[in-house]
Design an enzyme around this catalytic site. Structure first.
Site, PDB file in Angstrom:
ATOM      1  N   PRO A 151       0.833  -1.209   0.000  1.00  0.00           N
ATOM      2  CA  PRO A 151       0.000   0.000   0.000  1.00  0.00           C
ATOM      3  C   PRO A 151       0.867   1.258   0.000  1.00  0.00           C
ATOM      4  O   PRO A 151       1.953   1.281   0.574  1.00  0.00           O
ATOM      5  CB  PRO A 151      -0.798  -0.129   1.296  1.00  0.00           C
ATOM      6  CG  PRO A 151      -0.771  -1.573   1.635  1.00  0.00           C
ATOM      7  CD  PRO A 151       0.543  -2.085   1.141  1.00  0.00           C
ATOM      8  N   GLU A 152       0.377   2.303  -0.639  1.00  0.00           N
ATOM      9  CA  GLU A 152       1.099   3.566  -0.693  1.00  0.00           C
ATOM     10  C   GLU A 152       0.442   4.567   0.249  1.00  0.00           C
ATOM     11  O   GLU A 152      -0.537   4.255   0.928  1.00  0.00           O
ATOM     12  CB  GLU A 152       1.167   4.040  -2.146  1.00  0.00           C
ATOM     13  CG  GLU A 152       1.818   2.975  -3.030  1.00  0.00           C
ATOM     14  CD  GLU A 152       2.001   3.358  -4.484  1.00  0.00           C
ATOM     15  OE1 GLU A 152       2.025   4.571  -4.799  1.00  0.00           O
ATOM     16  OE2 GLU A 152       2.131   2.436  -5.319  1.00  0.00           O
ATOM     17  N   LYS A 188       4.624   5.208   4.922  1.00  0.00           N
ATOM     18  CA  LYS A 188       3.957   3.921   5.051  1.00  0.00           C
ATOM     19  C   LYS A 188       3.982   3.394   6.487  1.00  0.00           C
ATOM     20  O   LYS A 188       3.620   2.249   6.746  1.00  0.00           O
ATOM     21  CB  LYS A 188       4.597   2.924   4.090  1.00  0.00           C
ATOM     22  CG  LYS A 188       4.483   3.399   2.641  1.00  0.00           C
ATOM     23  CD  LYS A 188       5.236   2.525   1.669  1.00  0.00           C
ATOM     24  CE  LYS A 188       5.201   3.140   0.274  1.00  0.00           C
ATOM     25  NZ  LYS A 188       5.932   2.327  -0.713  1.00  0.00           N
ATOM     26  N   GLN A 202       4.971  -3.250   6.214  1.00  0.00           N
ATOM     27  CA  GLN A 202       5.792  -3.917   5.202  1.00  0.00           C
ATOM     28  C   GLN A 202       4.882  -4.509   4.126  1.00  0.00           C
ATOM     29  O   GLN A 202       3.942  -3.885   3.689  1.00  0.00           O
ATOM     30  CB  GLN A 202       6.693  -4.974   5.866  1.00  0.00           C
ATOM     31  CG  GLN A 202       7.549  -4.445   7.000  1.00  0.00           C
ATOM     32  CD  GLN A 202       8.666  -3.509   6.538  1.00  0.00           C
ATOM     33  OE1 GLN A 202       8.850  -3.268   5.350  1.00  0.00           O
ATOM     34  NE2 GLN A 202       9.388  -2.937   7.479  1.00  0.00           N
ATOM     35  N   ARG A 260      14.736   9.136   8.922  1.00  0.00           N
ATOM     36  CA  ARG A 260      15.178   8.961   7.541  1.00  0.00           C
ATOM     37  C   ARG A 260      14.159   9.447   6.512  1.00  0.00           C
ATOM     38  O   ARG A 260      14.532   9.926   5.445  1.00  0.00           O
ATOM     39  CB  ARG A 260      15.497   7.481   7.307  1.00  0.00           C
ATOM     40  CG  ARG A 260      16.170   7.172   5.999  1.00  0.00           C
ATOM     41  CD  ARG A 260      16.695   5.752   5.968  1.00  0.00           C
ATOM     42  NE  ARG A 260      15.639   4.751   6.048  1.00  0.00           N
ATOM     43  CZ  ARG A 260      15.421   3.949   7.070  1.00  0.00           C
ATOM     44  NH1 ARG A 260      16.188   4.043   8.149  1.00  0.00           N
ATOM     45  NH2 ARG A 260      14.452   3.054   7.053  1.00  0.00           N
ATOM     46  N   ARG A 265      10.836  -2.362 -10.499  1.00  0.00           N
ATOM     47  CA  ARG A 265       9.385  -2.322 -10.363  1.00  0.00           C
ATOM     48  C   ARG A 265       8.743  -2.142 -11.732  1.00  0.00           C
ATOM     49  O   ARG A 265       9.307  -1.493 -12.604  1.00  0.00           O
ATOM     50  CB  ARG A 265       8.958  -1.159  -9.445  1.00  0.00           C
ATOM     51  CG  ARG A 265       9.580  -1.174  -8.055  1.00  0.00           C
ATOM     52  CD  ARG A 265       9.063  -2.321  -7.197  1.00  0.00           C
ATOM     53  NE  ARG A 265       7.639  -2.214  -6.962  1.00  0.00           N
ATOM     54  CZ  ARG A 265       7.086  -1.428  -6.039  1.00  0.00           C
ATOM     55  NH1 ARG A 265       7.848  -0.656  -5.270  1.00  0.00           N
ATOM     56  NH2 ARG A 265       5.774  -1.409  -5.878  1.00  0.00           N
TER      57      ARG A 265
END
Length: 263
Positions: free
Chosen positions: A2-3, A53, A70, A125, A253
């Site tokens: 999922p985004e 996410k 994840q 990050r 991808r």
């Protein structure tokens, strides 16, 4: 995976179910979290925040549950007392008098104090969240032109959570089609108009997806609904130029694009 828009909608569902309600039962699968169970009874969820996410479930005693789904993690909302039929492994249960939220299969779960929240490696990050209403195209443009990002191809940059959190593959594909660019372009090579269009699309398309994806517009003249223009549409004609949409692989991808108008 999922985004950002899907993660934010999941957070909305969790908030709608239990926000502000006293917790009547709390259960964690991992031994290192067991000591927090009793400390959370009687507390309530103040809000659920997304950072790309990752989900941050904030409690009234200033603790925060960090979770990252994840590939396999999933949250579910059920009526209290209901036990879903599933083969997934339960990791977290937060129960109120009428609703319970359950986290299955995720392995990246931590409880953080306010101090730990500011130093957590993943949270340190990641870049700005594309769904943050305070994030502006001007800030996005600054990031695009920064020494850290200006020389990177968009194929990889738009998947890097350190650039902007919440972007993923379908958003990468749709954003680049919207502005007529390819995955091989770099920010340093764009003219002012291209840079401005990209900075806006990097925010507008994720926000439109969050607001409207999956909805049916019964009033055809009211607003715009998100839909895929090129993602998973290889072999079909491009609605902008009539060219045939192609599929390739970029940064490991699937990537969909129109050679007729993306160049």
């Amino acid at each position: 995976m999922p985004e950002g828009p899907e993660i934010r909608r999941a957070a909305d569902n969790l908030e709608a179910a239990i926000k502000g309600k006293p917790l009547t039962d709390v259960w964690f699968a991992f031994p290192q979290l067991k000591s927090y169970q009793s400390r959370l009874i009687g507390q309530h969820v103040t809000h659920v925040e997304t950072r790309g996410k990752a989900l941050l479930t904030h409690f009234s005693n200033d603790l925060t549950l960090y979770s990252h789904n994840q590939l396999y993690g999933v949250w579910r909302v059920v009526d209290t007392g209901e036990e879903p039929q599933t083969t997934r492994v339960l990791r977290v249960k937060l129960q109120t008098a009428d609703k319970t939220i359950l986290l299955y299969s995720a392995s990246d779960i931590e409880m953080l104090t306010p101090e730990q929240l500011t130093t957590h490696p993943f949270l340190q990050r990641v870049g700005h969240d594309v769904l943050d209403p305070n994030l502006t195209p001007e800030v996005v443009k600054e990031r695009l032109l920064s020494p850290r990002f200006r020389n990177r191809q968009f194929a990889g940059l738009l998947l890097d959570q350190a650039f902007l959190a919440g972007l993923g593959n379908y958003l990468r594909v749709e954003i680049l089609w919207q502005v007529g660019l390819t995955g091989n372009h770099k920010a340093k090579d764009l003219n002012a108009a291209q840079l401005d269009a990209l900075a806006h699309a990097l925010l507008d398309i994720p926000r439109l997806s969050y607001a409207t994806r999956g909805q049916v517009d019964e009033n055809k003249y009211h607003g715009a609904l998100f839909r895929f223009k090129v993602f998973h549409r290889d072999g079909e004609p491009c609605e902008r130029c009539g060219g045939i949409i192609e599929k390739t692989t970029l940064s490991s991808r699937p990537f969909y694009w129109c050679p007729g108008c993306q160049h």
